[in-house]
Write a protein that holds these residues in place. Structure first.
Motif, PDB file in Angstrom:
ATOM      1  N   VAL A 274      34.574  55.186  73.104  1.00  0.00           N
ATOM      2  CA  VAL A 274      34.349  54.632  71.797  1.00  0.00           C
ATOM      3  C   VAL A 274      33.600  53.346  72.024  1.00  0.00           C
ATOM      4  O   VAL A 274      33.967  52.421  72.645  1.00  0.00           O
ATOM      5  N   TYR A 275      32.397  53.494  71.844  1.00  0.00           N
ATOM      6  CA  TYR A 275      31.541  52.377  72.029  1.00  0.00           C
ATOM      7  C   TYR A 275      31.456  51.119  70.960  1.00  0.00           C
ATOM      8  O   TYR A 275      31.030  50.191  71.173  1.00  0.00           O
ATOM      9  N   TYR A 306      16.988  44.627  69.475  1.00  0.00           N
ATOM     10  CA  TYR A 306      17.904  45.530  70.150  1.00  0.00           C
ATOM     11  C   TYR A 306      17.472  46.928  69.634  1.00  0.00           C
ATOM     12  O   TYR A 306      17.225  47.228  68.538  1.00  0.00           O
ATOM     13  N   GLN A 307      17.322  47.959  70.572  1.00  0.00           N
ATOM     14  CA  GLN A 307      17.076  49.189  70.117  1.00  0.00           C
ATOM     15  C   GLN A 307      18.338  49.867  69.462  1.00  0.00           C
ATOM     16  O   GLN A 307      19.173  49.805  69.689  1.00  0.00           O
ATOM     17  N   PRO A 308      17.709  50.272  68.107  1.00  0.00           N
ATOM     18  CA  PRO A 308      18.600  51.053  67.207  1.00  0.00           C
ATOM     19  C   PRO A 308      18.950  52.443  67.442  1.00  0.00           C
ATOM     20  O   PRO A 308      17.987  53.140  67.984  1.00  0.00           O
ATOM     21  N   ASN A 309      20.213  52.805  67.222  1.00  0.00           N
ATOM     22  CA  ASN A 309      20.291  54.286  67.128  1.00  0.00           C
ATOM     23  C   ASN A 309      20.310  54.971  65.751  1.00  0.00           C
ATOM     24  O   ASN A 309      20.726  54.637  64.910  1.00  0.00           O
ATOM     25  N   THR A 330      23.732  49.688  61.057  1.00  0.00           N
ATOM     26  CA  THR A 330      22.984  50.081  62.132  1.00  0.00           C
ATOM     27  C   THR A 330      23.806  50.018  63.525  1.00  0.00           C
ATOM     28  O   THR A 330      24.646  49.094  63.623  1.00  0.00           O
ATOM     29  N   THR A 331      23.693  50.853  64.225  1.00  0.00           N
ATOM     30  CA  THR A 331      24.304  50.753  65.783  1.00  0.00           C
ATOM     31  C   THR A 331      23.121  50.182  66.913  1.00  0.00           C
ATOM     32  O   THR A 331      22.083  51.066  66.805  1.00  0.00           O
ATOM     33  N   VAL A 332      22.959  49.218  67.468  1.00  0.00           N
ATOM     34  CA  VAL A 332      22.043  48.947  68.129  1.00  0.00           C
ATOM     35  C   VAL A 332      22.458  48.797  69.822  1.00  0.00           C
ATOM     36  O   VAL A 332      23.902  48.529  70.165  1.00  0.00           O
ATOM     37  N   LEU A 333      21.708  49.074  70.768  1.00  0.00           N
ATOM     38  CA  LEU A 333      21.946  48.870  72.158  1.00  0.00           C
ATOM     39  C   LEU A 333      21.676  47.508  72.734  1.00  0.00           C
ATOM     40  O   LEU A 333      20.553  46.889  72.872  1.00  0.00           O
ATOM     41  N   LYS A 338      25.172  48.574  76.245  1.00  0.00           N
ATOM     42  CA  LYS A 338      26.444  48.838  75.092  1.00  0.00           C
ATOM     43  C   LYS A 338      25.975  48.781  73.783  1.00  0.00           C
ATOM     44  O   LYS A 338      25.252  48.156  73.227  1.00  0.00           O
ATOM     45  N   TRP A 339      26.623  49.906  73.198  1.00  0.00           N
ATOM     46  CA  TRP A 339      26.157  50.050  71.670  1.00  0.00           C
ATOM     47  C   TRP A 339      26.955  49.229  70.862  1.00  0.00           C
ATOM     48  O   TRP A 339      28.490  48.791  71.181  1.00  0.00           O
ATOM     49  N   VAL A 340      26.330  48.579  69.824  1.00  0.00           N
ATOM     50  CA  VAL A 340      27.340  47.540  69.192  1.00  0.00           C
ATOM     51  C   VAL A 340      26.947  47.971  67.484  1.00  0.00           C
ATOM     52  O   VAL A 340      25.820  47.949  67.184  1.00  0.00           O
TER      53      VAL A 340
END
Length: 739
Positions: A274-275, A306-309, A330-333, A338-340
Motif C-alpha cells: 500500500v504505497y 516529481y514524476q506522476p503516475n 495525482t500520485t507522484v514518485l 515512493k509513491w505519494v
C-alpha cells in the motif's frame, strides 16, 4: 419480588460520579429547575422496582447511558434535551413510563426525541435485513428529529468502546457488523468523521483481530520515518509554490487502519504494497476567476518536480462529480522512489468536499439535492460544522419531505420507491408475472387494492389471480418507469395475441364468403369505422365488441364502391404537401455497436450529438463536455471546426467497432422537378432496400419544383451513400444531401 437488586460495583460508582460531574459542568446551565430532581426520582424508582438490568454484555445501563451522553455532548454537541432523552429512553421502551409522562416532566422536545427512538426500536423488532442503504434511509426517515440518529450513533460508539473484553462473542460480532455497515456510513453522511473512523477501526478490531493489530503495529513502527519523509517531500514543493507567489496551506493525513485494510484486500497486496499510506492536500486561497488556473499551475509545478503516475491521475476540475466535488488528484514518485498521493484544490472546493451538498448549494444557489433525505443530512452536516456552541441543536427539527418511501417484503427485504408509488408498482418490481396478475395486496396484514399508495415502513404482500390481465388504465396508477415499461410490454403482447386471433377469425369468415381481402380496402374501412389504431380494431374484434359480420358487410360496401369508380381515370398525385409518418417503428433497437474512445477505451458512456446525427461507419470524434460526458460528432459536423478551434484540448479520438447492428435515424434533403409519380418512385426505392425502414416523408412543391425531407432508419453509413446514389438517379431528382 425475589429478584436480586441491581448493584453498582465500586469502579462503576466512581465512573458514574466522575461523568456526572463532567456533564454538570458541560451542560448544567441548560438544565431547567427540577430536571435533576426528576431524573434522580425516576432512576431511584427504577432501582426500587427492579427495572434496571444489565444487558447481554453485562453493562450497567445507567453508567452506559451517562457514557453515551458524554459522547453526545463532547463529540457531537447535544445539550439538555439530548442528555435527558438518553437517560430516560429505556424506561419508556421497557414500558415503565409513557411518552405523556416524559412530556409532563421534561417537555415536548425530550418527548419528541424519545418518541423517535421508540419508533426505531419497534422497527428493529421486525428483524429486517439491515445490510443495505435502504435500511439506513428508512432509519433516517423514521426519526423526524435528527437528534435521534445522533444519539443512536453515540450509543453505538460507546457500546463498541466497552465490549473489548466481553466473552459474548456472537453478540459482539453482531453489533460490530452493524457498526460497520450501518452506523459508520451514517456518521460519515453527518460529517462525524472522527466517530466514523472509530466505528470502522473498532469493527475491524473485533471482526478481524489479527489484521487490525498487524496494521497497527506496522504503522507504529513506521511513524517516525513517515513523518520525516513527509517533511522531505513537501519542502521543495513549498519553495516552488512560494516562489510562484501562491497563497496556500497544506494538510497531511495518514489513512485509517480500516481503509488500509480495505485497500490491501482490494489490491490483494501486503501492508508494504500500500504505497499511499498518507496523502498530501494542497489548498489554495485563490479568487474565483483564477481557481482553475492556479490549480493547474500547482499541478504543473509538482509534476515537473516529481514524476506522476498517469494511471492515478483524476481530473475533477474539467468534469466535476455529480455531487459538486472538484479537485485534482495525482500520485507522484517522491524521494526514495515512493509513491505519494497529492490532492490539489481551492478553499471553495475544499469547503464543498468537506461539507458535501450543503456547501455546493451555498455556492451554486441550488435548493434541491438527490432527494429529501440527502438534503436533510447535508443541512445537518452544515449545522454541525458551522455552529461553535451547537445550542441550535436542541431546537433543530427537520423539515424532511421524503422523495422516497422504503417498504418491506414479507421476508424482511427493504425496497425503495418514489413517493406516490402503489401496491401495483411493488408487484411489478418483484416480477412481471406478479404484476400482470395482481388483483390487490396486504399492507401490514390489512387487505388493500392495488391502487393503495405505499408509505415508509409498510410490509407489503401481493395477491394475484391467474385470470387477471393488465389494462391500459394501469399506466395511470403506477409511478415507476419500470412498472410502466412492463405494463406496456404486456399490453403489446396482449394486442399481438388479440390481433392474430382477430385476423384469423376475419380470414375464416371472408373465406367462407369467398372474398379475398385487399389490405388497402381493409385499412380504409378500419379508419371509416372510427379506429385510429389497427390494434384497437383487432382488439374489439377479438373481444367480440365488434361483430365480424358487420366488418364483412362494410368491406363489401367499400369494395363495390371502389369497383364503381374503377372506370374513372384519376390523375396521379404530385408531390404537393405529401406527408407520411411511421411512428410505430422503434428508433433504436438493442445495440451491439461499440465505440472505441481515445484509441484504447471501451465501455465509456457517450451520447450521439443532435447537431450532425452520426451513425455507424461515419468518421467521428469525441468531445468531452462539462456535465454530459462524451458527445460523438461526425468529422464533417458543422460545429467541428469551432469545437477544435476553441476547445482542442477536450477533443478525443473515437472510432466505431462491433457489428453495426443498431438502427439510426438519418434525414435526407431532396430537391427536384415536381413530376407526376415522383413520390412513388422515391418511396419504392426505399421500400426495396434490405433492412431499411422509411420513418417519415414531408415534401412540398412550388412553381413546378419540389423540396422536402425523407427520414429513414439505417444501420451503416455505407448504406447511406448507396441510397443517396440511387435516389439521385431517379428521373426529376436534382439533389440529394444528408442533413
Amino acid at each position: 419480588m425475589n429478584e436480586t437488586p441491581f448493584k453498582f460495583t465500586s469502579e462503576e460508582k466512581e465512573q458514574t460520579l466522575q461523568i456526572l460531574e463532567r456533564l454538570r459542568t458541560a451542560v448544567g446551565d441548560t438544565f431547567k429547575p427540577g430536571d435533576e430532581q426528576h431524573l434522580r426520582e425516576d432512576i431511584q424508582h427504577a432501582f426500587i422496582n427492579h427495572q434496571i438490568k444489565r444487558n447481554v454484555f453485562g453493562m450497567n445501563p445507567i453508567l452506559a447511558a451517562l457514557q453515551t451522553a458524554e459522547i453526545a455532548v463532547n463529540e457531537i454537541g447535544l445539550k439538555r434535551d439530548g442528555i435527558i432523552a438518553i437517560l430516560m429512553q429505556t424506561s419508556v421502551i421497557d414500558g415503565y413510563q409513557t411518552i405523556e409522562d416524559i412530556q409532563k416532566k421534561y417537555g415536548d422536545s425530550v418527548a419528541h426525541i424519545i418518541s423517535g427512538l421508540l419508533r426505531i426500536h419497534d422497527l428493529y423488532k421486525r428483524n429486517p435485513i439491515i445490510e443495505s442503504e435502504n435500511f439506513r434511509n428508512l432509519l433516517i426517515s423514521f426519526s423526524e428529529d435528527m437528534r435521534v440518529i445522533l444519539i443512536m450513533i453515540a450509543d453505538r460508539v460507546n457500546v463498541m468502546r466497552q465490549i473489548r473484553d466481553t466473552d459474548q462473542k456472537e453478540a459482539k460480532h453482531e453489533v460490530s457488523e452493524e457498526a460497520s455497515y450501518l452506523y459508520a456510513p451514517l456518521a460519515h453522511k453527518l460529517g462525524l468523521y472522527k466517530l466514523k473512523s472509530e466505528l470502522e477501526d473498532l469493527s475491524l478490531k473485533y471482526l478481524e483481530h489479527d489484521a487490525y493489530y498487524m496494521i497497527k503495529e506496522k504503522l507504529n513502527a513506521t511513524k517516525a520515518s513517515r513523518d520525516a519523509y513527509i517533511a522531505r517531500f513537501i519542502q521543495p514543493i513549498k519553495e516552488k509554490l512560494d516562489a510562484a507567489g501562491l497563497k496556500y496551506h497544506m494538510k497531511g493525513r495518514t489513512k485509517s487502519i480500516h481503509s488500509i485494510w480495505q485497500k490491501m484486500k482490494k489490491q490483494k497486496c501486503a501492508f508494504e504494497g500500500v504505497y499511499d499510506l498518507f496523502a498530501i492536500r494542497i489548498i489554495i486561497d485563490a479568487p474565483r476567476e483564477k481557481e482553475y488556473m492556479q490549480c493547474w499551475q500547482t499541478f504543473a509545478l509538482i509534476t515537473d518536480m516529481y514524476q506522476p503516475n498517469p494511471k492515478r491521475m483524476r481530473d475533477w476540475l474539467s468534469v466535476p462529480k455529480s455531487n459538486g466535488y472538484e479537485s485534482l488528484h495525482t500520485t507522484v514518485l517522491g524521494p526514495e522512489k515512493k509513491w505519494v498521493e497529492v490532492q490539489i484544490r481551492t478553499e471553495r472546493m475544499d469547503d464543498i468536499a468537506e461539507h458535501g451538498l450543503a456547501a455546493h448549494w451555498r455556492y451554486k444557489g441550488i435548493k434541491q439535492g438527490e432527494g429529501g433525505i440527502d438534503e436533510w443530512l447535508a443541512n445537518i452536516r452544515a449545522a454541525l460544522e458551522n455552529n461553535d456552541d451547537l445550542q441550535l441543536m436542541d431546537q433543530f427539527t427537520t423539515d424532511l419531505k421524503e422523495d422516497e418511501v422504503y417498504v418491506f417484503t414479507p421476508k424482511g427485504d427493504l425496497l425503495n420507491f418514489p413517493k406516490g408509488a402503489t401496491v401495483l408498482d411493488f408487484a411489478y418490481y418483484i416480477h412481471s408475472r406478479i404484476g400482470n396478475t395482481c388483483v390487490g395486496g396486504k399492507i401490514n396484514g390489512k387487505a388493500v387494492t392495488f391502487r393503495q399508495e405505499l408509505h415508509s415502513g409498510d410490509q407489503v404482500e401481493i395477491i394475484t389471480q391467474s385470470n387477471q390481465k393488465p389494462r391500459r388504465e394501469w399506466l395511470n396508477i403506477v409511478q415507476t418507469s419500470k412498472a410502466k415499461a412492463k405494463i406496456r410490454l404486456a399490453l403489446k403482447e396482449t394486442q399481438k395475441k388479440d390481433g392474430l386471433y382477430a385476423k384469423e377469425l376475419l380470414e375464416r369468415r371472408f373465406k367462407n364468403r369467398k372474398i379475398e381481402i385487399d389490405e388497402s380496402t381493409m385499412a380504409r374501412i378500419i379508419k371509416k369505422m372510427g379506429y385510429k389504431e389497427n390494434s384497437d380494431f383487432y382488439k374489439d374484434v377479438a373481444e367480440e365488441k365488434l361483430d365480424v359480420n358487420t366488418v364483412v358487410e362494410k368491406y363489401i360496401e367499400e369494395r363495390d364502391h371502389d369497383l364503381n369508380l374503377s372506370n374513372t381515370n384519376k390523375p396521379a398525385e404530385s408531390a404537393e404537401n405529401f406527408e407520411f409518418e411511421n411512428p410505430t417503428e422503434e428508433l433504436l433497437k438493442q445495440s451491439d455497436d461499440v465505440l472505441v474512445i481515445d484509441e484504447h477505451l471501451k465501455g465509456i458512456d457517450f451520447e450521439l450529438s443532435h447537431c450532425c446525427h452520426p451513425i455507424y461507419g461515419d468518421p467521428i470524434f469525441g468531445f468531452v463536455t462539462i456535465s454530459k460526458g462524451i458527445k460523438i460528432h461526425r468529422i464533417d459536423c458543422p460545429n467541428a471546426k469551432e469545437l477544435r478551434r476553441r476547445f482542442g484540448y477536450r477533443i478525443v479520438k473515437a472510432k466505431w467497432s462491433g457489428k453495426g447492428t443498431s438502427k439510426y435515424a438519418i434525414t435526407l434533403r431532396i430537391i427536384g422537378n415536381d413530376d407526376i409519380g415522383i413520390v412513388s418512385n422515391i418511396t419504392n426505392i426505399i421500400s426495396k432496400e434490405d433492412k431499411l425502414v422509411m420513418r417519415g416523408i414531408n415534401i412540398s412543391s412550388k412553381d413546378g419544383l419540389f423540396s422536402g425531407n425523407v427520414t429513414v432508419m439505417i444501420d451503416d453509413a455505407g448504406k447511406t451513400d448507396a441510397l443517396i446514389k440511387k435516389l439521385s438517379a431517379v428521373k426529376g431528382v436534382k439533389q440529394v444531401t444528408r442533413i
